[in-house]
Design a protein around this motif. Structure first.
Motif, PDB file in Angstrom:
ATOM      1  N   UNK A  84       0.821  -1.230   0.000  1.00 47.62           N
ATOM      2  CA  UNK A  84       0.000   0.000   0.000  1.00 47.62           C
ATOM      3  C   UNK A  84       0.850   1.273   0.000  1.00 47.62           C
ATOM      4  N   UNK A  85       1.834   1.412   0.930  1.00 43.60           N
ATOM      5  CA  UNK A  85       2.611   2.658   0.881  1.00 43.60           C
ATOM      6  C   UNK A  85       3.397   2.815  -0.409  1.00 43.60           C
ATOM      7  N   UNK A  86       3.782   1.686  -1.025  1.00 44.11           N
ATOM      8  CA  UNK A  86       4.553   1.779  -2.280  1.00 44.11           C
ATOM      9  C   UNK A  86       3.635   2.210  -3.429  1.00 44.11           C
ATOM     10  N   UNK A  87       2.430   1.632  -3.474  1.00 50.61           N
ATOM     11  CA  UNK A  87       1.479   2.024  -4.532  1.00 50.61           C
ATOM     12  C   UNK A  87       1.094   3.497  -4.345  1.00 50.61           C
ATOM     13  N   UNK A  88       0.917   3.897  -3.092  1.00 48.62           N
ATOM     14  CA  UNK A  88       0.568   5.299  -2.839  1.00 48.62           C
ATOM     15  C   UNK A  88       1.679   6.233  -3.323  1.00 48.62           C
ATOM     16  N   UNK A  89       2.921   5.838  -3.082  1.00 44.53           N
ATOM     17  CA  UNK A  89       4.046   6.722  -3.433  1.00 44.53           C
ATOM     18  C   UNK A  89       4.319   6.739  -4.939  1.00 44.53           C
ATOM     19  N   UNK A  90       4.126   5.606  -5.624  1.00 44.56           N
ATOM     20  CA  UNK A  90       4.585   5.529  -7.018  1.00 44.56           C
ATOM     21  C   UNK A  90       3.487   5.199  -8.025  1.00 44.56           C
ATOM     22  N   UNK A  91       2.282   4.851  -7.556  1.00 43.52           N
ATOM     23  CA  UNK A  91       1.233   4.410  -8.479  1.00 43.52           C
ATOM     24  C   UNK A  91       0.601   5.578  -9.234  1.00 43.52           C
ATOM     25  N   UNK A  92       0.012   5.233 -10.379  1.00 42.81           N
ATOM     26  CA  UNK A  92      -0.801   6.231 -11.098  1.00 42.81           C
ATOM     27  C   UNK A  92      -2.137   6.351 -10.358  1.00 42.81           C
ATOM     28  N   UNK A  93      -2.919   7.364 -10.688  1.00 42.29           N
ATOM     29  CA  UNK A  93      -4.240   7.511 -10.060  1.00 42.29           C
ATOM     30  C   UNK A  93      -5.075   6.249 -10.317  1.00 42.29           C
ATOM     31  N   UNK A  94      -4.994   5.733 -11.567  1.00 40.10           N
ATOM     32  CA  UNK A  94      -5.786   4.548 -11.922  1.00 40.10           C
ATOM     33  C   UNK A  94      -5.352   3.349 -11.069  1.00 40.10           C
ATOM     34  N   UNK A  95      -4.049   3.197 -10.839  1.00 36.55           N
ATOM     35  CA  UNK A  95      -3.570   2.066 -10.017  1.00 36.55           C
ATOM     36  C   UNK A  95      -4.026   2.229  -8.567  1.00 36.55           C
ATOM     37  N   UNK A 208       0.154  -7.160 -17.833  1.00 36.88           N
ATOM     38  CA  UNK A 208      -0.160  -5.971 -18.619  1.00 36.88           C
ATOM     39  C   UNK A 208       0.761  -4.814 -18.216  1.00 36.88           C
ATOM     40  N   UNK A 209       1.135  -3.998 -19.191  1.00 36.00           N
ATOM     41  CA  UNK A 209       1.973  -2.824 -18.880  1.00 36.00           C
ATOM     42  C   UNK A 209       1.241  -1.859 -17.938  1.00 36.00           C
ATOM     43  N   UNK A 210      -0.095  -1.981 -17.933  1.00 36.50           N
ATOM     44  CA  UNK A 210      -0.912  -1.188 -16.995  1.00 36.50           C
ATOM     45  C   UNK A 210      -0.484  -1.426 -15.545  1.00 36.50           C
ATOM     46  N   UNK A 211       0.059  -2.621 -15.279  1.00 38.82           N
ATOM     47  CA  UNK A 211       0.427  -2.979 -13.898  1.00 38.82           C
ATOM     48  C   UNK A 211       1.910  -2.787 -13.605  1.00 38.82           C
ATOM     49  N   UNK A 212       2.610  -2.062 -14.493  1.00 41.92           N
ATOM     50  CA  UNK A 212       3.987  -1.658 -14.164  1.00 41.92           C
ATOM     51  C   UNK A 212       3.885  -0.505 -13.173  1.00 41.92           C
ATOM     52  N   UNK A 213       4.666  -0.576 -12.078  1.00 45.68           N
ATOM     53  CA  UNK A 213       4.623   0.508 -11.084  1.00 45.68           C
ATOM     54  C   UNK A 213       5.845   1.391 -11.310  1.00 45.68           C
ATOM     55  N   UNK A 214       5.625   2.636 -11.664  1.00 44.79           N
ATOM     56  CA  UNK A 214       6.743   3.549 -11.918  1.00 44.79           C
ATOM     57  C   UNK A 214       7.373   3.283 -13.272  1.00 44.79           C
ATOM     58  N   UNK A 215       8.454   4.016 -13.522  1.00 47.38           N
ATOM     59  CA  UNK A 215       9.122   3.928 -14.827  1.00 47.38           C
ATOM     60  C   UNK A 215       9.898   2.628 -14.970  1.00 47.38           C
TER      61      UNK A 215
END
Ligand SMILES: Cc1cc2nc3c(=O)[nH]c(=O)nc-3n(C[C@H](O)[C@H](O)[C@H](O)COP(=O)(O)OP(=O)(O)OC[C@H]3O[C@@H](n4cnc5c(N)ncnc54)[C@H](O)[C@@H]3O)c2cc1C
Length: 394
Positions: A84-95, A208-215
């Motif tokens: 959760x903290x990682x998705x919050x810090x680096x995720x897109x709004x959609x993620x 899916x590339x949609x589920x890549x977190x960050x660059x």
């Protein structure tokens, strides 16, 4: 009205509409998330209200006192504490929209696909490959020691995407659906007899590339956010005085005067003081987090101390139990849903504590982190850090 008073009012208003005794547990948790009362320091729209983290404890207490269901925190430790903290810090709004709500409610359990047979302490050497194919990535490799993979719907995954770049630079971070064809989870049995963790084999797994977190190539930096949060989750939880292992051993001491010897007394006194110092330090760390600061190397120091004290205390408990300390309850292989650090018997506590100085980074590696980043001592020689990963000896 202060933030605290406003929060109390929101909790009361929420309970007036969503009575935990008459609302199904999942619907209640989803409504709590939507009301911003899940993790109040998260942003509005993602389960929070953008308030200081220090206010969370009281919200949890008020809901627990009203009989509100919990979100399975012991089953979803990796999801809540690390993903959760990682998705919050680096995720897109959609993620964030897709993942944070079912993660917090416990509808989706997470595991961590980081360690590999050839990459544990030296995680940056990892060899699981992800190759781009149109809008997808094809992943092949093997992970190991994956706690809870048997229960997980999603995983945080790091994989090598650029073998020509140096090892830290060629890693990308993914959110991996565990139901994908090509993922095979095999139990690994531990010294306790249980199989909490697993080997996970990935064969042509499509993400899916949609589920890549960050660059692409930024996975190492993102993984460090995850690992810092992991160390805090394992070692930095503030507890009341004489809670946890020290509480169990002190109770044993008080209830069994016949077991006391001067030597055991000396050991207990020393460990009691150390446990109390560690507890007070964890409160300082929690205050730092509450003030909105990121967990840093202090998390490593806490985790290091926690591992040492918990192993020493569980050993002392066996000593106190005398000949009975040598008995072991049940060595049938089980697949526990949650990790039992303390709730089983003395033998289990002793054996399980052995893993404390390995999981979440070994004590040797954490000493390096503290030496370099807290004390400012010279760094360990690292001869391979500028070589392309594909040229490394593995
Ligand atoms: C209970 C448990 C649960 C776990 N859950 C997960 C999970 O869910 N997901 C996941 O990805 N991983 C998980 N792990 C794996 C864990 O992160 C690794 O075991 C750990 O990072 C060590 O890696 P390794 O086992 O490959 O040991 P190695 O890295 O091979 O280390 C072997 C020994 O060498 C020492 N060593 C290595 N490098 C150095 C150095 N530079 N300086 C000094 N000493 C060094 C180590 O301290 C250790 O004593 C779990 C482990 C345990 C025990």
């Amino acid at each position: 009205m202060t933030d605290q008073e406003e929060l109390r009012r929101r909790v009361a208003d929420f309970l007036a509409v969503h009575d935990p005794r008459s609302t199904p547990a999942m619907g209640w948790l989803q409504a709590r998330y939507d009301a911003g009362l899940a993790w109040v320091h998260f942003p509005v729209g993602h389960g929070g209200l953008g308030l200081p983290r220090s206010l969370q404890g009281e919200v949890d207490e008020l809901f627990a006192a009203a009989g509100g269901p919990d979100n399975r925190p012991r089953v979803n430790m990796i999801g809540l504490g690390m993903a959760a903290p990682t998705i919050l810090a680096f995720g897109t709004e959609a993620q964030k929209k897709r993942f944070l709500r079912p993660l917090w409610t416990g509808e989706e359990i997470w595991c961590q696909l980081f360690s590999e047979p050839g990459a544990g302490s030296d995680l940056a050497a990892l060899g699981t490959r992800a190759v781009r194919d149109g809008d997808e990535w094809v992943v092949n490799g093997q992970k190991v020691w994956t706690s809870g993979a048997q229960n997980a719907q999603w995983a945080i995954l790091v994989a090598r995407t650029d073998p020509d770049r140096r090892k830290h630079a060629g890693i990308t971070y993914f959110l991996c659906p565990m139901s994908e064809p090509g993922i095979e989870v095999r139990p690994l049995r531990q010294i306790t007899g249980e199989a909490e963790f697993n080997e996970v084999f990935l064969t042509d797994v499509r993400i899916s590339d949609e589920w890549r977190l960050g660059e692409q190539g930024n996975g190492w930096r993102i993984a460090n956010t995850t690992l810092n949060n992991e160390r805090v989750a394992i070692g930095g939880r503030p507890v009341p005085r004489e809670d946890g292992m020290i509480g169990i051993v002190a109770r044993n001491w008080r209830e069994h005067p016949e077991r006391r010897t001067p030597d055991l007394h000396h050991q207990l006194m020393e460990l009691w003081v150390e446990a109390e110092v560690a507890r007070l330090t964890s409160i300082r760390l929690a205050q730092k987090l509450a003030a909105g600061q990121e967990p840093g190397p202090e998390g490593s120091a806490m985790k290091l101390t926690f591992a040492r004290i918990s192993q020493a205390l569980s050993g002392l408990e066996l000593e106190l139990n005398g000949a009975d300390g040598l008995r072991y309850g049940d060595w049938t292989m089980t697949r526990p849903e949650e990790v039992h650090f303390l709730s089983k018997d003395a033998g289990h506590r002793y054996l399980r504590a052995k893993g404390n100085s390995i999981e979440g980074g070994t004590s040797e590696i954490l000493k390096n982190v503290v030496a370099e980043r807290v004390l400012g001592l010279p760094a360990e020689p690292r001869f391979d850090k500028d070589l392309p990963w594909k040229e490394l000896q593995r």
